[in-house]
Design a protein around this motif. Sequence first.
Motif, PDB file in Angstrom:
ATOM      1  N   ASN A   1       0.822  -1.229  -0.046  1.00 23.96           N
ATOM      2  CA  ASN A   1      -0.055   0.209   0.076  1.00 23.96           C
ATOM      3  C   ASN A   1       0.946   1.309  -0.007  1.00 23.96           C
TER       4      ASN A   1
ATOM      5  N   TYR B   1       2.475   2.971  15.836  1.00 22.75           N
ATOM      6  CA  TYR B   1       1.792   3.135  14.752  1.00 22.75           C
ATOM      7  C   TYR B   1       2.720   2.821  13.635  1.00 22.75           C
TER       8      TYR B   1
ATOM      9  N   ILE C   1       3.285  -0.852  13.293  1.00 25.69           N
ATOM     10  CA  ILE C   1       2.021  -1.594  12.632  1.00 25.69           C
ATOM     11  C   ILE C   1       1.748  -1.257  11.410  1.00 25.69           C
ATOM     12  N   ILE C   2       1.951   0.070  10.821  1.00 27.44           N
ATOM     13  CA  ILE C   2       1.737   0.333   9.664  1.00 27.44           C
ATOM     14  C   ILE C   2       2.791  -0.085   8.625  1.00 27.44           C
TER      15      ILE C   2
ATOM     16  N   TRP D   1       1.721  -3.730   7.925  1.00 23.68           N
ATOM     17  CA  TRP D   1       0.729  -4.151   7.312  1.00 23.68           C
ATOM     18  C   TRP D   1       0.731  -3.605   5.886  1.00 23.68           C
TER      19      TRP D   1
ATOM     20  N   PHE E   1       4.376  -8.548   8.662  1.00 21.52           N
ATOM     21  CA  PHE E   1       3.196  -8.607   9.481  1.00 21.52           C
ATOM     22  C   PHE E   1       3.385  -9.280  10.854  1.00 21.52           C
TER      23      PHE E   1
ATOM     24  N   ILE F   1       2.890  -7.408  14.482  1.00 25.58           N
ATOM     25  CA  ILE F   1       1.971  -8.071  15.625  1.00 25.58           C
ATOM     26  C   ILE F   1       2.875  -8.388  16.867  1.00 25.58           C
TER      27      ILE F   1
ATOM     28  N   ALA G   1       3.878  -4.971  18.371  1.00 21.14           N
ATOM     29  CA  ALA G   1       2.584  -4.134  18.740  1.00 21.14           C
ATOM     30  C   ALA G   1       2.191  -4.737  19.989  1.00 21.14           C
ATOM     31  N   ALA G   2       2.093  -6.090  20.277  1.00 22.85           N
ATOM     32  CA  ALA G   2       1.806  -6.519  21.520  1.00 22.85           C
ATOM     33  C   ALA G   2       2.712  -6.358  22.745  1.00 22.85           C
TER      34      ALA G   2
ATOM     35  N   VAL H   1      -4.985   1.336  18.696  1.00 21.89           N
ATOM     36  CA  VAL H   1      -4.104   0.222  18.336  1.00 21.89           C
ATOM     37  C   VAL H   1      -4.521  -1.178  18.169  1.00 21.89           C
TER      38      VAL H   1
ATOM     39  N   PHE I   1      -5.520  -3.399  14.956  1.00 25.79           N
ATOM     40  CA  PHE I   1      -5.082  -4.827  15.320  1.00 25.79           C
ATOM     41  C   PHE I   1      -5.860  -5.569  14.541  1.00 25.79           C
TER      42      PHE I   1
ATOM     43  N   MET J   1      -6.973  -5.354  10.785  1.00 15.79           N
ATOM     44  CA  MET J   1      -5.844  -5.955   9.978  1.00 15.79           C
ATOM     45  C   MET J   1      -6.058  -7.497  10.105  1.00 15.79           C
TER      46      MET J   1
END
Lengths: 372, 201
Positions: A106, A155, A158-159, A162, A170, A174, A177-178, B67, B71, B74
């Motif tokens: 993207n 952000y 994550i972005i 993705w 990805f 993930i 982020a977690a 967020v 998550f 997505m």
Amino acid sequence: MLSDIFQWIQGSILSPLVNLVVPELFQDEALLLLGILVKIVAILIPLLLSVAYITYAERKIIGYMQCRIGPNRVGFFGYKLLGLGQPIADAFKLIFKEIIIPSGANKTLFIIAPVLSFAPSIAAWAVIPFDDVSVLADINAGLLYILALTSLAVYGVIIAGWASNSKYAFLGAIRSAAQIISYEIAMGFALVCVLIAAGSLNLGEIIEAQSGSFLHWFWIPLFPVFLVYFISGVAETNRAPFDVAEGESEIVAGFHVEYGGMAFSIFFMAEYANMIMISVLTSIFFLGGWLSPLQGVPLLGSIPFLSDHGLIWLLMKTSLFLFCFLWFRATFPRYRYDQIMRLGWKVFLPITIVWIVIISIMVVAEIPPWFN
Amino acid sequence: MITQYIFYFFAALLIIAAGMVVTVRNPVHAALFLVLAFFSTSAVWLMLEAEFLAIVLILVYVGAVMVLFLFVVMMLDINLVPMREGFARFLPVGIIIALLMAIAMGSVFTAIYFNGAHLDVVTPTATDVNNSRELGKLLFTEYLYPFEIAGAILLVAIVAAISLTLRTGRSKKTQDPSAQVSVKRADRVRMVKMKSEKKSG
């Protein structure tokens, strides 16, 4: 001292310039904006230089720890100078490399992601006090502002993960982020302890509350929280031993696997800028920021230069923590993912919550020498 | 003067972002526009000198809620085609709801409670008032009871959420870290002593 320099710049360069160029109606606003701009530049240039040279320090320090020499070839003007030219050469290489955008990616988000990860780590510097008067924005809710901005760094990750349209990216996103969300909670509670102890959200006032001597600093009454905060900071910046987001051996390089050239290096710079940020914050919250460690010491405290508060002490404390970051990376093996989660939720979070109660009791009981 | 321009900039940004949240096709983009909307809201609040609320909006909604939201969006493979199928069918209902909401929002300007005459003119307080401190004082004295109730409700929600997702019994596959740490070499490795062999022939 810093504020004197700024006063001089504003008085003898900015205001004549504004008088000359800007129409009369907007002169005050123009002067204000230009003044802020000068301060921002004065913060950013040293910051970016340190980011460049921390990469050099990292390679040298880890090199020596592993009985290697590290970079020692690239210098200036034909002199090798211990390889001090290496970061500049790396920067040039990265700038001139092509930025490849994967065909399934993207495009907009792919380009925005590095910006989003770098911007918060720079913006947080606005509230950092460099000495008792030099701070860009002396706001009441400084600590909250720091918390809000550090929570935004996720952000970019994550972005990026993705938008790359790649399974490794990805997975890395993930994981990261977690992890960041989990450690942010422990970090937030650790900061609650700091603000209870200092009785203020303003970073300048938090430092003032620690003045006295190095025994008055918050690292003693808040010792477990101090450790939790710094370790959470290491986890928050995705540094080793918490760098499962990159995990070269499992998911190639994590969220930035599809990035190259300058786009990649922005992520890299964001990581290092965040490291400096966490180190500065730890020294402000727990080691008294720009306060001199010799203050209040019987004999040494009377020496004029050593007992003066100032930027130099903040920088030295920051360097100490930065060295720890590099030391950890050279020393510890990577955590397993479930162990990271367990450490964050089941060890750090309870410690900080218990310490909130303890520190509240200490503050209410006015235990000397910190809270009287 | 300059603050007015900043206000108009963020107000315009807020309206554009909020519009994009509902019109944009890609759910991830919609979630990101919602983040932008939160951001501009917080900037507008900052200009109202509500610094605590503005920063907490960023911290809680942008830093944590969105967020997790992003998550989920997505991870779910949302197919866009069936989502657009019922558009014409649901249009009348949608228009009715939109009208009702417009009326409800419009009534704010006319109702007696919200009439401008009943409100005190807001005067900006002195700059040395600490926003967070004042809010804290109010929350823990005058509004302590509602505050505690809200806390209790949140606690119940946490317990409910955990008990819904908690797996016990046979399907439980967790490690016991203390057992893992206390493992000795003898538990895993068997040392075998044997004589060296010579290749025959």
